[in-house]
Design an enzyme around this catalytic site. Structure first.
Site, mmCIF file in Angstrom:
data_model
loop_
_atom_site.group_PDB
_atom_site.id
_atom_site.type_symbol
_atom_site.label_atom_id
_atom_site.label_comp_id
_atom_site.label_asym_id
_atom_site.label_seq_id
_atom_site.Cartn_x
_atom_site.Cartn_y
_atom_site.Cartn_z
ATOM 1 N N ASP A 38 21.932 -39.244 43.128
ATOM 2 C CA ASP A 38 21.394 -39.328 44.366
ATOM 3 C C ASP A 38 20.456 -40.657 44.834
ATOM 4 O OD1 ASP A 38 21.355 -35.505 43.179
ATOM 5 O OD2 ASP A 38 22.448 -36.701 45.513
ATOM 6 N N HIS B 254 18.211 -35.720 35.363
ATOM 7 C CA HIS B 254 19.479 -34.835 35.497
ATOM 8 C C HIS B 254 19.312 -34.472 33.810
ATOM 9 C CE1 HIS B 254 23.717 -33.740 35.238
ATOM 10 N NE2 HIS B 254 23.651 -34.008 36.606
HETATM 11 C C1 SDX Z 1 22.293 -33.121 41.094
HETATM 12 O O1 SDX Z 1 23.972 -30.325 37.241
HETATM 13 C C2 SDX Z 1 24.341 -31.649 37.752
HETATM 14 O O2 SDX Z 1 25.245 -32.255 37.273
HETATM 15 C C3 SDX Z 1 23.973 -31.786 39.098
HETATM 16 C C4 SDX Z 1 24.348 -32.664 39.760
HETATM 17 C C5 SDX Z 1 25.720 -33.263 40.559
HETATM 18 O O3 SDX Z 1 26.960 -34.286 40.202
HETATM 19 O O4 SDX Z 1 26.407 -31.645 40.634
HETATM 20 O O5 SDX Z 1 24.583 -34.487 38.321
HETATM 21 C C6 SDX Z 1 24.195 -33.288 41.349
HETATM 22 O O6 SDX Z 1 21.708 -32.625 41.145
HETATM 23 C C7 SDX Z 1 21.211 -34.278 40.450
HETATM 24 C C8 SDX Z 1 20.122 -33.892 40.144
HETATM 25 C C9 SDX Z 1 19.677 -34.788 41.336
HETATM 26 N N1 SDX Z 1 17.895 -33.756 41.651
HETATM 27 C C10 SDX Z 1 16.863 -34.623 41.624
HETATM 28 O O7 SDX Z 1 17.065 -35.723 41.739
HETATM 29 C C11 SDX Z 1 15.738 -34.125 41.497
HETATM 30 C C12 SDX Z 1 14.629 -35.136 40.818
HETATM 31 N N2 SDX Z 1 15.284 -34.942 39.544
HETATM 32 C C13 SDX Z 1 14.597 -33.357 38.541
HETATM 33 O O8 SDX Z 1 14.452 -32.056 39.462
HETATM 34 C C14 SDX Z 1 15.046 -32.953 37.147
HETATM 35 O O9 SDX Z 1 15.236 -34.199 36.572
HETATM 36 C C15 SDX Z 1 16.226 -32.748 37.468
HETATM 37 C C16 SDX Z 1 15.988 -31.037 38.604
HETATM 38 C C17 SDX Z 1 17.256 -32.920 38.071
HETATM 39 C C18 SDX Z 1 16.195 -32.025 36.154
HETATM 40 O O10 SDX Z 1 15.427 -31.367 36.025
HETATM 41 P P1 SDX Z 1 15.847 -30.560 33.965
HETATM 42 O O11 SDX Z 1 16.989 -30.790 33.629
HETATM 43 O O12 SDX Z 1 14.908 -29.287 34.339
HETATM 44 O O13 SDX Z 1 14.385 -31.226 33.996
HETATM 45 P P2 SDX Z 1 13.363 -31.272 33.443
HETATM 46 O O14 SDX Z 1 12.560 -30.631 34.828
HETATM 47 O O15 SDX Z 1 12.883 -30.262 32.378
HETATM 48 O O16 SDX Z 1 11.656 -32.157 33.512
HETATM 49 C C19 SDX Z 1 11.932 -32.686 31.762
HETATM 50 C C20 SDX Z 1 10.548 -33.304 31.585
HETATM 51 C C21 SDX Z 1 9.423 -33.187 32.199
HETATM 52 O O17 SDX Z 1 8.323 -33.507 31.976
HETATM 53 P P3 SDX Z 1 7.303 -33.005 30.576
HETATM 54 O O18 SDX Z 1 7.491 -31.054 31.266
HETATM 55 O O19 SDX Z 1 8.343 -32.639 29.427
HETATM 56 O O20 SDX Z 1 6.559 -34.028 30.641
HETATM 57 O O21 SDX Z 1 10.860 -34.777 32.606
HETATM 58 C C22 SDX Z 1 9.750 -34.410 33.667
HETATM 59 C C23 SDX Z 1 10.030 -32.835 34.227
HETATM 60 O O22 SDX Z 1 8.302 -33.498 34.608
HETATM 61 N N3 SDX Z 1 10.619 -35.094 35.342
HETATM 62 C C24 SDX Z 1 10.210 -35.750 35.579
HETATM 63 C C25 SDX Z 1 11.291 -36.144 36.749
HETATM 64 N N4 SDX Z 1 12.688 -35.357 36.611
HETATM 65 C C26 SDX Z 1 12.063 -34.596 35.157
HETATM 66 N N5 SDX Z 1 9.337 -36.682 36.175
HETATM 67 C C27 SDX Z 1 9.269 -37.810 37.679
HETATM 68 N N6 SDX Z 1 10.187 -37.627 38.226
HETATM 69 C C28 SDX Z 1 11.584 -37.134 37.697
HETATM 70 N N7 SDX Z 1 12.358 -36.836 39.114
#
Ligand code: SDX
Length: 436
Positions: A371, A311
Site C-alpha cells: 500500500d 506487515h
Molecule cells: C495489507 O495480511 C495481508 O496479507 C494484508 C495485505 C494483503 O495483500 O491482503 O498484504 C494487505 O493489509 C497490507 C498492510 C496495510 N496496513 C498498513 O500499512 C497499516 C500500517 N501497518 C500496521 O498497522 C501493521 O504493521 C499491520 C496491521 C500491517 C500489521 O500488524 P501486526 O502484525 O499486528 O503488527 P503489530 O501491530 O503487532 O506491530 C508489531 C510492532 C509494534 O510495536 P511493539 O508493540 O512491538 O513495540 O511494530 C509496530 C507496532 O507498534 N508497528 C508499527 C507499524 N506497524 C507495526 N509502528 C509504526 N508504524 C507502523 N506502520
C-alpha cells in the site's frame, strides 16, 4: 494434500502428567503445522492465539508467501514473473484453475467474463438511493451483497454453480466499481464495452463521458493491469479469512464477498492505500520535518502509525511494493517534473529511507508494504482517494473467490467456529430491578 510426517509433538500437562502426541503435518513449502484437532479431547485445553499469529486456519494450494525472504507466488509462479510477463485476465485464470491457460482456454474464459459484465438495470435505482457523499466502499459492500438478491438459491456445493458465481462476480466488479466512482462525481454511469479487454474496459467505464469516449492510454492501462495482478491474492489475509469464515456457513458467495470487502476497507488492511496518501499529504502540507512523523510513529502514546509500513507476514520488503515502486517512478517520470504527485513520491522515498535506517523499524522488521506506493500510482492515473480501496477490492475478488471455491470443494469442510478463553463473570443469579 498435506502429508502426515509421522513426526509428532508431545505436549505434557505438568499438572495432570497427561500427554498428547500431536501429529506434524508437512506442506510442500513453508512451516509445517502441529495438528491440534485432538488437543481438547485429549488434554481438555484450547489453544490461545488472538490475531492468529501462529495459527494455520486451513490447508491451501493457491498462494505461498515466505515473509522472511519477501517471496510471493500464485500457484507456484513468482509474482515478479507474473508481473513481468502475464496480465490480469491470465492471472485470474491461473488462480481460479491452478494452471496457466492455453490460448483457447484463455479466450473461452474471457468470453465467459464478457457475458456477465452487465448489472441488472434495477441496480441503478439501488445506487441512486445512496447519499451523494457515500463512500464508494460503502456502496461496494452494499452492491455486492445486493447481488445475492438477484442470484438467489445458489447450490454452493455444485462446481458449475461455483464457477458461474465466480465468473459473475469477476465480471461485474469493474462495472460496480465504475458506478461507485461515477455516482460519487454525479456523472452518468457507463456500460461495459465487450470489445475492450478487462482492464481497458474498466478504464473506459471509469473515464468515458457522454460524447467523449476515454482514449486508451497504454502506459496507464499497463500500470492498472499490473496493480490488479499484484493485488489479486495474498493467502489468508483478514479479508480472505473473512470470506472463508462467512462462506463456511454455506452462505451465498455474494454475501461472503460483501463481508470480505467490509474487512478490506479497514485502514489496517486494504484501506491503508488511502491512508498512506492522506498521511503523505499531511506531511507535505505541514512543512514539518519528516523526523517529526517518524518520532510520532514510534511513540506508543500516539496512535499515529507510518501507514503503508509493516506487515504481519513480511519481515522483509514486500515484493509487490518493490515492483510498484518502480512503476511509480516510471509513470511519474513519463508524466514530468511538474506532475502534482511528484512531491508525494519524493516524500515517500525520503520517509522510506529514514525508516529503513531507523533502529525502531529495523528491530521490528517494518518495511514498506504493497500500500505504500500504490496510492501514488492511483492518483497519477486520476483515481480519487476514496476509490483506492475499491480498486484493491476489484483486484482481490478473484483471490477471494478462489479461496471460497477451494473451501467449498473440500469434502471435509466444516463451519468455522473458533472457541475462546472466557474471563467474564462466574454464574450469578438474576436480581429483580427493585433489589439492585
Ligand atoms: C495489507 O495480511 C495481508 O496479507 C494484508 C495485505 C494483503 O495483500 O491482503 O498484504 C494487505 O493489509 C497490507 C498492510 C496495510 N496496513 C498498513 O500499512 C497499516 C500500517 N501497518 C500496521 O498497522 C501493521 O504493521 C499491520 C496491521 C500491517 C500489521 O500488524 P501486526 O502484525 O499486528 O503488527 P503489530 O501491530 O503487532 O506491530 C508489531 C510492532 C509494534 O510495536 P511493539 O508493540 O512491538 O513495540 O511494530 C509496530 C507496532 O507498534 N508497528 C508499527 C507499524 N506497524 C507495526 N509502528 C509504526 N508504524 C507502523 N506502520
Amino acid at each position: 494434500m498435506s502429508s502426515e510426517s509421522k513426526k509428532t509433538v508431545t505436549i505434557t500437562d505438568n499438572t495432570s502428567g497427561k500427554q498428547a502426541d500431536l501429529p506434524i503435518l508437512d506442506g510442500t513449502q513453508g512451516p509445517s503445522t502441529v495438528d491440534i484437532r485432538s488437543l481438547y479431547k485429549e488434554l481438555g485445553y484450547f489453544t490461545f492465539d488472538p490475531g492468529f499469529v501462529s495459527t494455520a486456519s486451513c490447508e491451501s494450494k493457491i498462494t505461498f508467501i515466505d515473509g522472511n525472504k519477501g517471496h510471493l507466488a500464485y500457484r507456484g509462479y513468482p509474482i515478479e514473473q507474473l508481473a513481468h510477463s502475464s496480465n490480469y485476465d491470465e492471472t485470474c485464470y491461473l488462480l481460479l484453475y491452478g494452471e496457466l491457460p492455453t490460448s483457447d482456454q484463455l479466450d473461452n474464459y474471457k468470453a465467459s467474463i464478457k457475458e456477465h459484465k452487465l448489472l441488472d438495470e434495477k441496480m441503478r435505482r439501488f445506487f441512486l438511493g445512496f447519499r451523494h457523499d457515500a463512500h464508494p466502499m460503502a456502496m461496494m459492500v452494499a452492491s455486492v451483497g445486493a447481488l445475492a438478491a438477484f442470484y438467489p438459491d445458489i447450490d454452493v456445493h455444485d462446481p458449475v454453480a461455483q464457477e458461474l458465481a465466480a465468473h459473475r462476480l469477476i465480471a461485474k466488479m469493474p462495472t460496480i466499481a465504475s458506478w461507485c466512482y461515477k455516482f460519487a462525481l454525479g456523472l452518468p454511469f457507463n456500460y461495459p464495452n465487450i470489445d475492450l479487454d478487462y482492464t481497458g474496459d474498466f478504464l473506459h467505464m471509469l473515464f468515458s463521458l457522454p460524447g467523449r469516449l476515454h482514449t486508451p492510454n497504454p502506459t496507464m492501462e499497463r500500470a492498472m493491469d499490473l496493480i490488479l495482478i499484484l493485488h489479486a491474492d495474498h493467502e489468508q489475509n483478514a479479508s480472505t479469512s473473512t470470506v472463508r469464515l462467512t462462506g463456511s456457513s454455506e452462505a451465498s458467495p455474494f454475501a461472503a464477498l460483501s463481508a470480505g470487502i467490509g474487512s478490506l476497507w479497514g485502514p489496517a488492511h486494504g484501506g491503508a492505500n488511502e491512508a498512506v496518501i492522506r498521511m503523505l499529504h499531511e506531511i507535505v502540507e505541514s512543512g514539518k520535518d519528516l523526523s517529526h512523523y517518524v518520532a510520532r510513529a514510534k511513540d506508543k502514546n500516539d496512535r499515529f502509525r507510518l501507514m503503508g509500513f509493516g506487515h504481519r507476514v513480511y519481515k522483509n520488503y514486500d515484493p509487490r511494493a518493490k515492483i510498484i515502486r518502480q512503476v511509480c517512478h516510471d509513470l511519474l517520470a513519463e508524466m514530468g517534473e511538474d506532475n502534482p504527485n511528484q512531491p508525494l513520491l519524493k516524500t515517500a522515498m525520503q520517509l522510506e529511507k529514514i525508516a529503513l535506517e531507523d533502529e525502531y523499524f529495523i528491530e521490528r522488521k517494518l518495511y514498506p508494504n504493497v500500500d505504500f506506493y500504490s496510492g501514488i500510482i492511483f492518483q497519477a492515473i486520476g483515481i480519487p482517494l476514496n476509490m483506492f480501496t475499491v480498486l484493491f477490492a476489484l483486484a482481490r475478488t478473484v483471490g477471494w473467490l478462489t479461496h471460497w471455491k477451494e473451501m467449498m470443494s473440500d469434502p471435509h469442510g466444516r463451519i468455522g467456529r473458533p472457541r475462546q478463553l472466557y474471563t467474564g463473570y462466574q454464574q450469578r443469579d438474576y436480581l429483580d430491578i427493585n433489589k439492585r
